[in-house]
Design a protein around this motif. Sequence first.
Motif, PDB file in Angstrom:
ATOM      1  N   ASN A  50     -21.457  13.058  16.184  1.00 19.52           N
ATOM      2  CA  ASN A  50     -20.562  13.899  16.261  1.00 19.52           C
ATOM      3  C   ASN A  50     -19.578  13.440  17.503  1.00 19.52           C
ATOM      4  N   MET A  51     -20.371  13.037  18.602  1.00 16.49           N
ATOM      5  CA  MET A  51     -19.915  12.741  19.959  1.00 16.49           C
ATOM      6  C   MET A  51     -19.090  11.463  19.711  1.00 16.49           C
TER       7      MET A  51
ATOM      8  N   ARG B 154     -18.507  15.563  23.229  1.00 18.62           N
ATOM      9  CA  ARG B 154     -17.393  14.973  22.519  1.00 18.62           C
ATOM     10  C   ARG B 154     -15.957  14.966  23.113  1.00 18.62           C
TER      11      ARG B 154
END
Length: 376
Positions: free
Chosen positions: A96-97, A147
């Motif tokens: 996700n990041m 993120r």
Amino acid sequence: MAKVTLEKVTKVYPGGVQAVKSISLDIEDREFIVLVGPSGCGKSTTLRMVAGLEEITEGTIRIGDRIVNDVPPKDRDIAMVFQNYALYPHMSVYKNMAFGLKLRGYPKQEIRERVLEAAHILSIEELLERKPKALSGGQRQRVALGRAIVRKPAAFLFDEPLSNLDAKLRVEMRAELKKLHHRLQTTSIYVTHDQVEAMTLGNKIVILNNGVIQQVDNPLVVYEFPKNLFVAGFIGAPPMNFFKGTITRENGNLLFDEGSKRIRLPAGFAPAVSKAAGREVVFGIRPENLFISGQSAPEADQGSSLKAEVKVVEPLGSEMILYLSTARHDFIGRVDSHVRVDVGDVLDVGIELKQAHIFDPASGENLSLGADRNVN
């Protein structure tokens, strides 16, 4: 890092609904500014126009030296943190990041370094292999922040990021956001309807109502010297008390006549408030600037009390909130918890007059902003 500038920015939706009305605002490099106001005031629309998620109808938006009116969101060098986290459920925290950097073609080693650095800053190193469903709300919000951090953008945009958290987590995350800004020193624009968040997070706060900026200043100045009735009533919990009445003159003094009692205003108010003599005004006083028997009263304010009945008592540990009533007004006091008060008691409630405000009921203008509060 960059300065963000809005020049006469307007947003009109189909049907002629004007959500934002010619807003001009300078957000300095490295500043943390908070847009706050009630639902529908235009704060989220303003943020989304800066992000490029809403087209502007009129005006100019600059990020750094660039006019970005027609620049796509992905090319504006901003990172946005949303209320609902917006995490990909099928990806690990690490992925996700890393996802935004991967789309932009960053080398794998640089992506790894940035993700690990952000994870360390946010203390989520042990979560990197988990999926979002295995995280608490606070952990998900940290991932959403991570993120954004890995992007190293010119500006962070926050759209009510703490509103889905419980009260304890909100307090913790407020502190984390302040520490994060102190560490990263990135220009930040934060939207909230929660005035506590606004007061505690922002170097500067912007109060909006009906698409119009009401006041811009540091939080304490806004609290102590509200420019108008709306700001005075919106900022503060419990809110400022308002009493309708008239300004009169007697023996060279200005008095506020609320109907059942006339209260002499401090002499320092005269130059600023004298133009309201003979007119109806709104007298404002914050709950903490009231006092009752058992508390030490400011010497100059002896005799300024109103008799009021206690309707509700809310004990909050170190203090109590009292809901009070006279024949003409209902109002709220904040007092020390050691004062013994019961529902039904009739109290002499004094007013710390140097902290009072006088407003024009028609324009909302704070007529007492120029008062000398050091003169009795």
